[in-house]
Design a protein around this motif. Structure first.
Motif, PDB file in Angstrom:
ATOM      1  N   ARG A   1     -14.583  -6.966  15.605  1.00  0.00           N
ATOM      2  CA  ARG A   1     -14.318  -7.172  17.046  1.00  0.00           C
ATOM      3  C   ARG A   1     -15.087  -8.377  17.591  1.00  0.00           C
ATOM      4  N   ARG A   2     -15.120  -9.444  16.816  1.00  0.00           N
ATOM      5  CA  ARG A   2     -15.969 -10.566  17.263  1.00  0.00           C
ATOM      6  C   ARG A   2     -15.376 -11.328  18.443  1.00  0.00           C
ATOM      7  N   HIS A   3     -14.068 -11.251  18.625  1.00  0.00           N
ATOM      8  CA  HIS A   3     -13.509 -11.887  19.831  1.00  0.00           C
ATOM      9  C   HIS A   3     -12.590 -10.926  20.589  1.00  0.00           C
ATOM     10  N   ILE A   4     -11.362 -10.777  20.152  1.00  0.00           N
ATOM     11  CA  ILE A   4     -10.438  -9.881  20.855  1.00  0.00           C
ATOM     12  C   ILE A   4     -10.850  -8.411  20.639  1.00  0.00           C
TER      13      ILE A   4
ATOM     14  N   GLN B   1     -16.906 -13.626  24.904  1.00  0.00           N
ATOM     15  CA  GLN B   1     -17.890 -12.832  24.157  1.00  0.00           C
ATOM     16  C   GLN B   1     -19.243 -13.532  24.055  1.00  0.00           C
ATOM     17  N   ALA B   2     -19.218 -14.874  24.091  1.00  0.00           N
ATOM     18  CA  ALA B   2     -20.476 -15.617  23.998  1.00  0.00           C
ATOM     19  C   ALA B   2     -21.410 -15.232  25.145  1.00  0.00           C
ATOM     20  N   ARG B   3     -20.855 -14.833  26.283  1.00  0.00           N
ATOM     21  CA  ARG B   3     -21.682 -14.461  27.423  1.00  0.00           C
ATOM     22  C   ARG B   3     -21.650 -12.962  27.721  1.00  0.00           C
ATOM     23  N   TYR B   4     -20.492 -12.318  27.495  1.00  0.00           N
ATOM     24  CA  TYR B   4     -20.302 -10.932  27.969  1.00  0.00           C
ATOM     25  C   TYR B   4     -20.039  -9.937  26.835  1.00  0.00           C
ATOM     26  N   ARG B   5     -20.654 -10.207  25.689  1.00  0.00           N
ATOM     27  CA  ARG B   5     -20.390  -9.342  24.530  1.00  0.00           C
ATOM     28  C   ARG B   5     -20.688  -7.869  24.834  1.00  0.00           C
ATOM     29  N   LEU B   6     -21.723  -7.630  25.634  1.00  0.00           N
ATOM     30  CA  LEU B   6     -22.132  -6.242  25.873  1.00  0.00           C
ATOM     31  C   LEU B   6     -21.274  -5.562  26.935  1.00  0.00           C
ATOM     32  N   ASP B   7     -20.533  -6.348  27.714  1.00  0.00           N
ATOM     33  CA  ASP B   7     -19.710  -5.754  28.777  1.00  0.00           C
ATOM     34  C   ASP B   7     -18.472  -6.632  29.020  1.00  0.00           C
ATOM     35  N   PRO B   8     -17.591  -6.713  28.019  1.00  0.00           N
ATOM     36  CA  PRO B   8     -16.491  -7.688  28.113  1.00  0.00           C
ATOM     37  C   PRO B   8     -15.482  -7.388  29.211  1.00  0.00           C
TER      38      PRO B   8
ATOM     39  N   SER C   1     -16.410  -6.165  32.260  1.00  0.00           N
ATOM     40  CA  SER C   1     -17.074  -6.217  33.565  1.00  0.00           C
ATOM     41  C   SER C   1     -16.228  -7.102  34.484  1.00  0.00           C
ATOM     42  N   PRO C   2     -16.241  -6.815  35.796  1.00  0.00           N
ATOM     43  CA  PRO C   2     -15.461  -7.673  36.714  1.00  0.00           C
ATOM     44  C   PRO C   2     -15.928  -9.129  36.675  1.00  0.00           C
ATOM     45  N   LEU C   3     -17.150  -9.354  36.197  1.00  0.00           N
ATOM     46  CA  LEU C   3     -17.662 -10.729  36.134  1.00  0.00           C
ATOM     47  C   LEU C   3     -17.204 -11.471  34.878  1.00  0.00           C
ATOM     48  N   ALA C   4     -16.767 -10.739  33.875  1.00  0.00           N
ATOM     49  CA  ALA C   4     -16.533 -11.356  32.563  1.00  0.00           C
ATOM     50  C   ALA C   4     -15.410 -12.390  32.628  1.00  0.00           C
ATOM     51  N   GLU C   5     -15.650 -13.556  32.100  1.00  0.00           N
ATOM     52  CA  GLU C   5     -14.647 -14.630  32.045  1.00  0.00           C
ATOM     53  C   GLU C   5     -14.914 -15.519  30.844  1.00  0.00           C
TER      54      GLU C   5
END
Ligand code: PXP
Length: 258
Positions: free
Chosen positions: A57-60, A18-25, A27-31
């Motif tokens: 929904r701050r993490h999961i 979420q620190a990097r991909y909060r807006l699109d968790p 996405s195929p790039l999200a890790e």
């Protein structure tokens, strides 16, 4: 000391994503992907995967919980606040187990467990709703007799004893006092027909003492210390891989990496 099952709490993997991909968790790039972590944990011997779908929904995310529930072969334990919204989430996810945890200030006891005793009617209703779905329910409580008795009276199957104060104890005497409270709470829980789980802040140096001194614990839920250790253990290999990549000739298509 009988062997105790490990529940791996996957929340901190999602925190990093979420620190990097909060807006699109998704996405195929999200890790990193919490599902991938859950599958590795299972392969490595964890007996259940635990995740907390928080109200903010701050993490999961609910979708993480759904995907993990579908994919794993062991048990999925959903940590949830005792709210109508979360009952609906549980209906959609159908976890094997649920652990009721506090989120709002008014649900919390002095030390941070769920205050079952002062909201017994409501917690009892939530538990009944979950049990109707076939979910086994624990309540995350401080190691206090009043909370253990309340847990039994509202129909919980298990208590999860909050080990935070034990984990934070810096003085030997404080830790010993905490362990004595846990021992008493655990004994009481078992006499009332409850299973005993434990968690929060357990790590590689405090878990064995806890289990040696507190009887009847069947499951420990651990997240932070495992994720922290995995990060440092894996860092050297990850750096080496990147350095090797940088030593190669620049590639034609940087998206494919070859
Ligand atoms: N059990 C419960 C009920 C929790 O809320 C948490 C923290 O999310 C844990 C266990 C795991 O705690 P930790 O990440 O400190 O190991």
């Amino acid at each position: 000391m009988a062997s105790v099952e490990l529940g791996f709490n996957v929340d901190h993997v999602a925190t990093l994503r979420q620190a990097r991909y909060r807006l699109d968790p998704f996405s195929p790039l999200a890790e990193p992907d919490p599902l991938a972590a859950a599958l590795i944990a299972e392969e490595a011997g964890a007996s259940q995967i635990t995740a907390h779908v928080r109200e903010d929904r701050r993490h999961i995310q609910e979708e993480d919980a759904r995907r993990i529930r579908q994919a794993i072969r062991t048990r999925f334990n959903l940590e949830m606040a005792p709210t109508t919204e979360m009952i609906e989430v549980a209906k959609r996810i159908q976890p094997h187990e649920a652990c009721l945890v506090p989120e709002r200030r008014e649900e919390v006891t002095t030390e941070g467990g769920l205050d079952v005793a002062s909201q017994a009617d409501w917690v009892g209703q939530v538990i009944q709703e979950l049990k109707k779905m076939g979910v086994r329910v624990s309540v995350f409580i401080d190691p206090e007799e009043i909370q253990v008795k309340a847990a039994a009276s509202v129909g919980a199957d298990a208590v999860e004893l909050h080990t935070g104060a034990y984990a934070l104890a810096r003085e030997g005497a404080t830790a010993a006092k905490e362990l004595a409270r846990h021992r008493q709470a655990s004994e009481k829980a078992v006499t009332l027909g409850l299973s005993v789980h434990a968690g929060h802040g357990l790590h590689y140096r405090n878990v064995r003492r806890y289990l040696r001194e507190v009887p009847h614990v069947t499951v420990v839920n651990i997240g932070h210390s495992i994720v922290a250790r995995a990060l440092l253990y894996g860092l050297g290999a990850a750096i080496r891989e990147m350095v090797q990549l940088l030593e190669k000739e620049p590639v034609e298509d940087p998206r494919t990496g070859d």
